[in-house]
Design a protein around this motif. Structure first.
Motif, PDB file in Angstrom:
ATOM      1  N   GLY A   6      66.804  22.669  61.240  1.00  0.00           N
ATOM      2  CA  GLY A   6      67.885  23.272  62.192  1.00  0.00           C
ATOM      3  C   GLY A   6      67.061  24.384  63.008  1.00  0.00           C
ATOM      4  N   ASP A   8      67.707  27.573  65.861  1.00  0.00           N
ATOM      5  CA  ASP A   8      68.648  28.318  66.666  1.00  0.00           C
ATOM      6  C   ASP A   8      67.694  29.016  67.941  1.00  0.00           C
ATOM      7  OD1 ASP A   8      70.762  29.799  67.689  1.00  0.00           O
ATOM      8  OD2 ASP A   8      70.744  31.253  66.116  1.00  0.00           O
ATOM      9  N   GLY A  61      68.359  19.221  64.315  1.00  0.00           N
ATOM     10  CA  GLY A  61      69.705  19.826  64.902  1.00  0.00           C
ATOM     11  C   GLY A  61      69.040  21.082  65.571  1.00  0.00           C
ATOM     12  N   VAL A  62      69.635  21.267  66.976  1.00  0.00           N
ATOM     13  CA  VAL A  62      69.137  22.243  67.687  1.00  0.00           C
ATOM     14  C   VAL A  62      70.627  23.076  68.052  1.00  0.00           C
ATOM     15  CG1 VAL A  62      68.089  23.041  69.604  1.00  0.00           C
ATOM     16  CG2 VAL A  62      67.044  21.165  68.285  1.00  0.00           C
ATOM     17  N   GLY A  63      70.472  24.492  67.955  1.00  0.00           N
ATOM     18  CA  GLY A  63      71.613  25.095  68.749  1.00  0.00           C
ATOM     19  C   GLY A  63      71.310  25.882  69.817  1.00  0.00           C
ATOM     20  N   VAL A 102      72.128  18.127  69.494  1.00  0.00           N
ATOM     21  CA  VAL A 102      72.242  19.633  70.095  1.00  0.00           C
ATOM     22  C   VAL A 102      73.579  20.039  70.067  1.00  0.00           C
ATOM     23  CG1 VAL A 102      71.526  20.905  72.324  1.00  0.00           C
ATOM     24  CG2 VAL A 102      69.933  18.971  71.413  1.00  0.00           C
ATOM     25  N   ASP A 103      74.130  21.101  69.988  1.00  0.00           N
ATOM     26  CA  ASP A 103      75.252  21.600  70.011  1.00  0.00           C
ATOM     27  C   ASP A 103      75.212  23.179  70.527  1.00  0.00           C
ATOM     28  OD1 ASP A 103      78.203  21.741  69.921  1.00  0.00           O
ATOM     29  OD2 ASP A 103      77.775  20.191  68.494  1.00  0.00           O
ATOM     30  N   ASP A 105      75.265  27.067  70.072  1.00  0.00           N
ATOM     31  CA  ASP A 105      74.976  28.052  68.733  1.00  0.00           C
ATOM     32  C   ASP A 105      76.025  28.361  67.878  1.00  0.00           C
ATOM     33  OD1 ASP A 105      75.598  29.648  70.815  1.00  0.00           O
ATOM     34  OD2 ASP A 105      73.876  30.766  70.739  1.00  0.00           O
ATOM     35  N   CYS A 108      77.295  25.432  65.868  1.00  0.00           N
ATOM     36  CA  CYS A 108      76.490  25.417  64.702  1.00  0.00           C
ATOM     37  C   CYS A 108      76.608  26.701  63.630  1.00  0.00           C
ATOM     38  CB  CYS A 108      74.980  25.528  65.220  1.00  0.00           C
ATOM     39  SG  CYS A 108      74.436  24.218  66.321  1.00  0.00           S
ATOM     40  N   ALA A 304      72.825  24.169  62.347  1.00  0.00           N
ATOM     41  CA  ALA A 304      72.129  23.125  63.470  1.00  0.00           C
ATOM     42  C   ALA A 304      71.628  22.208  62.348  1.00  0.00           C
ATOM     43  CB  ALA A 304      71.098  23.845  64.153  1.00  0.00           C
ATOM     44  N   MET A 307      74.390  20.162  61.326  1.00  0.00           N
ATOM     45  CA  MET A 307      75.331  19.370  62.351  1.00  0.00           C
ATOM     46  C   MET A 307      74.977  17.800  62.441  1.00  0.00           C
ATOM     47  SD  MET A 307      77.486  20.235  64.491  1.00  0.00           S
ATOM     48  CE  MET A 307      77.287  21.979  64.985  1.00  0.00           C
TER      49      MET A 307
END
Length: 311
Positions: A6, A8, A61-63, A102-103, A105, A108, A304, A307
């Motif tokens: 993940g 952030d 996963g990326v926040g 992607v969501d 932050d 996450c 993330a 997620m």
């Protein structure tokens, strides 16, 4: 072992973590967040480099800060230049050959505290991040709530004083103008201008206009009564927003995160006390627990990583 990665993305740095099957952090890495008008392609490069350095072998996963659609498109971001309908997930996925989730932050960070942190085992919880501004996330009946467009959780822009100070969002009296780190500093500067807070002003180098939240905390830890009075006032503003959120969502628990969590021992008691006074019919309902977050600055990256697959 499956490695879950993940990342952030913050205004100054992108922090990545790798989790093992138990959810333990087994590796960390970070890179400066690219800035400037031509920063979007370098940002994709940075995310790819971080994922590869952490040994991604599956989903990523990326926040990111800002408005993120349900499809993972970043519509706008307060600290990323030139963002408009930025398909960060698709671009990173094409480079890595792995799915990318992607969501927002804060959403996450909510997942981190819900799955592996202070709110583990709950089904209805809210995270409120008290940083420069206020963000957050909501879990209801065991599911993350993103709203119709994916933009849910912008709690800081509830208006609590229609004639209050102008917010960076353009409106007046948003909750985050009073109950964030910058809000704490504003309350302290107002008090210092009235010739109070001598100890706080000394920590700020003698200029009331330089007062920040950390100066209030330092004086409060020394037992300064004026600083403690500002923290009590700040706790009232935090509790006011929490009571509004309780009336709307009836959560089981609030988790308070963000930079102010470092002063949890100063803030928690005033927040809880004022919350009990401001909440509608507190004697007729079980009161939600209020605790500070456990993951600290890793929350966004850990969430993330968790997620992908979270509903």
């Amino acid at each position: 072992m499956t490695v879950r990665v993940g990342i952030d993305v913050g205004g100054t740095k992108a922090l990545g973590v790798a989790l093992d099957d138990s959810g333990a952090v087994i590796a960390q890495d970070r890179r400066p967040t690219p800035r400037g008008d031509d920063s979007l392609e370098p940002l994709v490069d940075t995310l790819v480099e971080l994922a590869q350095s952490l040994g991604v072998d599956g989903s990523l996963g990326v926040g990111v800060p800002g408005l993120v659609t349900r499809e993972g498109v970043l519509r706008a971001a307060p600290n990323l230049d030139g963002v408009a309908d930025f398909e960060v997930g698709r671009l990173v996925s094409e480079r890595l050959g792995h799915p990318v989730s992607v969501d927002n932050d804060a959403t996450c960070a909510t997942v981190a505290e819900w799955k592996l942190g202070a709110a583990a085992g709950t089904e209805n919880m809210m995270l409120v991040t008290l940083g420069t501004g206020i963000g957050g996330g909501l879990v209801s009946n065991g599911a993350v709530q993103r709203g119709m467009n994916g933009f849910a959780g912008e709690f800081g822009h509830m208006v609590v004083h229609p004639n209050g100070p102008r917010c960076p969002c353009g409106r007046r009296g948003c909750w985050e103008r009073y109950a964030s780190g910058s809000g704490l500093a504003m309350l302290a500067r107002e008090a210092a201008t009235g010739r109070r807070l001598r100890a706080v002003v000394e920590h700020a180098g003698g200029d009331p206009q330089n007062v920040r939240g950390e100066h209030v905390q330092a004086a409060a830890r020394e037992g300064d009564e004026d600083a403690l009075a500002v923290i009590d006032d700040f706790g009232r503003w935090v509790a006011l927003g929490l009571s509004n959120l309780t009336n709307a969502f009836d959560p089981e628990m609030f988790v308070l995160g963000g930079g102010l969590a470092a002063g949890a021992e100063l803030y928690l008691d005033p927040i809880v006390r004022w919350y009990g006074e401001l909440l509608y019919q507190p004697h007729l309902r079980p009161l939600p627990r209020i605790e500070f977050a456990t993951w600290g600055p890793l929350a966004g990256a850990v969430g993330a990583a968790l997620m992908p697959g979270v509903t």
